[in-house]
Design an enzyme around this catalytic site. Structure first.
Site, short mmCIF file in Angstrom:
data_model
loop_
_atom_site.label_atom_id
_atom_site.label_comp_id
_atom_site.label_asym_id
_atom_site.label_seq_id
_atom_site.Cartn_x
_atom_site.Cartn_y
_atom_site.Cartn_z
N TYR A 93 21.85 -25.36 3.71
CA TYR A 93 22.80 -26.00 2.78
C TYR A 93 22.17 -26.17 1.39
O TYR A 93 22.85 -26.00 0.37
CB TYR A 93 23.25 -27.36 3.33
CG TYR A 93 24.15 -27.23 4.54
CD1 TYR A 93 25.51 -27.05 4.39
CD2 TYR A 93 23.63 -27.27 5.83
CE1 TYR A 93 26.35 -26.92 5.49
CE2 TYR A 93 24.45 -27.12 6.94
CZ TYR A 93 25.81 -26.95 6.76
OH TYR A 93 26.63 -26.80 7.84
N ARG B 142 38.12 -45.19 6.24
CA ARG B 142 37.77 -44.15 5.27
C ARG B 142 38.74 -44.17 4.09
O ARG B 142 38.34 -44.03 2.93
CB ARG B 142 37.82 -42.79 5.96
CG ARG B 142 37.30 -41.68 5.10
CD ARG B 142 37.43 -40.39 5.85
NE ARG B 142 38.35 -39.54 5.12
CZ ARG B 142 38.27 -38.23 5.06
NH1 ARG B 142 37.32 -37.61 5.71
NH2 ARG B 142 39.13 -37.54 4.38
N ASP C 14 24.92 -38.65 7.66
CA ASP C 14 25.02 -37.19 7.65
C ASP C 14 23.65 -36.58 7.46
O ASP C 14 22.76 -37.20 6.88
CB ASP C 14 25.95 -36.71 6.52
CG ASP C 14 26.42 -35.28 6.76
OD1 ASP C 14 27.39 -35.09 7.52
OD2 ASP C 14 25.77 -34.35 6.24
O1 CP3 Z 1 27.62 -37.52 15.57
C1 CP3 Z 1 27.99 -38.50 14.88
O2 CP3 Z 1 29.00 -39.15 15.18
C2 CP3 Z 1 27.09 -39.00 13.78
C3 CP3 Z 1 27.42 -38.66 12.45
C4 CP3 Z 1 27.23 -37.23 11.98
C5 CP3 Z 1 28.06 -36.65 10.99
N1 CP3 Z 1 27.58 -35.43 10.69
C6 CP3 Z 1 29.23 -37.30 10.41
C7 CP3 Z 1 30.19 -36.49 9.65
C8 CP3 Z 1 26.26 -36.29 12.29
C9 CP3 Z 1 25.14 -36.37 13.31
C10 CP3 Z 1 26.48 -35.16 11.46
C11 CP3 Z 1 25.61 -33.96 11.50
C12 CP3 Z 1 25.90 -32.85 10.60
N2 CP3 Z 1 26.42 -32.90 9.33
C13 CP3 Z 1 25.60 -31.51 10.90
C14 CP3 Z 1 24.91 -31.04 12.15
C15 CP3 Z 1 25.77 -31.05 13.35
C16 CP3 Z 1 27.00 -30.22 13.26
O3 CP3 Z 1 28.08 -30.82 13.31
O4 CP3 Z 1 26.88 -28.99 13.18
C17 CP3 Z 1 25.99 -30.73 9.80
C18 CP3 Z 1 25.88 -29.23 9.68
C19 CP3 Z 1 26.51 -31.62 8.81
C20 CP3 Z 1 27.00 -31.30 7.44
C21 CP3 Z 1 28.42 -31.62 7.31
N3 CP3 Z 1 28.95 -32.90 7.26
C22 CP3 Z 1 29.51 -30.71 7.23
C23 CP3 Z 1 29.37 -29.19 7.26
C24 CP3 Z 1 30.66 -31.48 7.09
C25 CP3 Z 1 32.05 -30.97 6.82
C26 CP3 Z 1 32.71 -30.39 8.02
C27 CP3 Z 1 33.60 -31.42 8.64
O5 CP3 Z 1 33.58 -31.55 9.88
O6 CP3 Z 1 34.37 -32.04 7.89
C28 CP3 Z 1 30.30 -32.85 7.17
C29 CP3 Z 1 31.23 -33.99 7.13
C30 CP3 Z 1 31.10 -35.04 8.20
N4 CP3 Z 1 29.93 -35.49 8.75
C31 CP3 Z 1 32.16 -35.78 8.76
C32 CP3 Z 1 31.60 -36.70 9.67
C33 CP3 Z 1 32.32 -37.75 10.48
C34 CP3 Z 1 33.62 -35.65 8.40
C35 CP3 Z 1 33.84 -36.57 7.26
C36 CP3 Z 1 35.29 -36.85 7.01
O7 CP3 Z 1 35.95 -35.96 6.46
O8 CP3 Z 1 35.73 -37.96 7.34
#
Ligand code: CP3
Length: 350
Positions: A159, A48, A85
């Site tokens: 969202y 990353r 995502d």
């Molecule tokens: O499960 C997995 O490993 C697959 C990848 C995946 C991600 N997000 C990667 C991610 C999946 C299936 C999601 C789903 C997702 N994304 C949801 C539904 C499930 C849940 O967790 O409630 C939602 C609401 C999102 C939207 C989203 N994406 C948010 C609110 C955030 C920020 C919060 C956070 O944890 O940082 C993300 C970022 C995100 N999506 C990251 C990852 C690995 C973190 C990214 C980083 O900072 O490296």
């Protein structure tokens, strides 16, 4: 039978997770963890850093495929979940999308009136994700199930309307009451794109799909039926018709006592349950042949030790008589020690 389908049927049988999704019980249960590719892994953080951020990784099929495979190589999970995502769908519908460091997603303009008219859709974004799937599947071990996913329309809409995450999903809930016709059009647009997107993922090689409904728990009962049950049922029906034989997992976080209604009325092939649900209750409340996925508390995995051992044993005991996929109740937390994941897998596999 054609030689090809015979070979693929044999290959499918090696995939324990796929077998359980089709209604078989396996002991030990197959296991994967939501958010298993991510920040608790040093190899993820390194890539990353190199590629300049989360969204850049999502649109770089070579990097995203590598990240999808990192936890498979390290732990040998039974399922590989596509690294992407749920907010790629609004991005493809034409909303701007970016991630604020330490805060989370931002979408612009916010769809406060629910109208998509001013947006310019770009479905090539979905094609890029399908390319990630092809690259993963080409390198996947024969016993690993490739899982695709999308957000459920309600959660994605929360969202899109607010332009960011929110505590109570108030902006979308207000719009759903205040202008149900506009909100219905927004939900319909997300639903249609999600169906096409999941077909693309399946054609690229995903073997099962999960719909993430993180905010399904924030709705009053009649709103729940209209904005959660109805669109999910439409997606399940469309996929079962257009791509038969691909199991679909619904993950409705926080819905508590609405779980039996959700399972019955959506038609999902398997149900993921969060850690607030008592697994003994869920086992009694859900049809006995329905595969269930879950539901270890992510904080028990952070804690480790006896607390972890007891929590794992409780989940396994509750689902000892039905098809069960071991998972967390929600995504793995960033501060989870890798040795605790190893301990979990050793317990499950001994
Ligand atoms: O499960 C997995 O490993 C697959 C990848 C995946 C991600 N997000 C990667 C991610 C999946 C299936 C999601 C789903 C997702 N994304 C949801 C539904 C499930 C849940 O967790 O409630 C939602 C609401 C999102 C939207 C989203 N994406 C948010 C609110 C955030 C920020 C919060 C956070 O944890 O940082 C993300 C970022 C995100 N999506 C990251 C990852 C690995 C973190 C990214 C980083 O900072 O490296």
């Amino acid at each position: 039978m054609h030689a090809f389908s015979k070979v693929s049927a044999q290959a499918d049988d090696q995939r324990a997770l796929l077998a359980v999704l089709r209604g078989e019980r396996r002991d030990p249960p197959p296991v994967w963890l939501m958010r298993q590719a991510g920040r608790y892994l040093p190899e993820y953080r390194a890539l990353r850093e190199e590629k300049g951020g989360f969204l850049a990784l999502c649109y770089d099929p070579e990097a995203a495929a590598e990240i999808t495979l990192q936890p498979i190589r390290r732990f040998g999970f039974d399922g590989a979940i596509l690294f992407s995502d749920i907010l790629i769908v609004p991005h493809a519908l034409g909303q701007d999308l970016w991630f604020e460091a330490g805060e989370g997603p931002r979408l612009a303009p916010p769809m406060t009136d629910g109208l998509l008219d001013g947006l310019v859709a770009d479905h090539s974004r979905l094609e890029t994700i399908a390319e990630t799937v092809r690259r993963v599947v080409a390198q996947l071990p024969a016993e690993t199930t490739m899982i695709g996913f999308a957000g459920s329309p309600w959660t994605v809409a929360t969202y899109m309307v607010a332009g960011q995450g929110s505590k109570d999903q108030g902006a979308a809930r207000r719009l759903a009451y205040g202008d149900p016709h506009a909100f219905a059009r927004l939900i319909a647009a997300i639903t249609a794109t999600t169906i096409d997107y999941l077909c693309l993922q399946i054609d690229a090689g995903v073997m099962a799909v999960q719909l993430f409904d993180s905010w399904a728990g924030s709705l009053a009962p009649d709103q729940f039926r209209r904005w959660v049950i109805e669109p999910n049922r439409a997606i399940v029906e469309a996929l079962h018709t257009r791509r038969p034989g691909v199991p679909m997992i619904g993950f409705p976080k926080g819905i508590g006592e609405k779980l039996p209604e959700y399972a019955r009325d959506t038609g999902f092939d398997a149900i993921g349950i969060d850690e607030t649900i008592d697994p003994v209750w869920a086992d009694q409340a859900l049809p006995p042949a329905l595969p269930v996925q879950g539901n270890l508390d992510p904080l028990a995995l952070v804690a480790g030790g006896d607390a972890l051992d007891r929590a794992v044993a409780a989940v396994r005991a509750a689902f000892a008589n039905r098809p069960h996929i071991f998972n967390l109740g929600h995504g793995i937390l960033q501060d989870t020690p890798i040795v605790h994941v190893e301990r979990l897998l050793a317990m499950l596999r001994q």
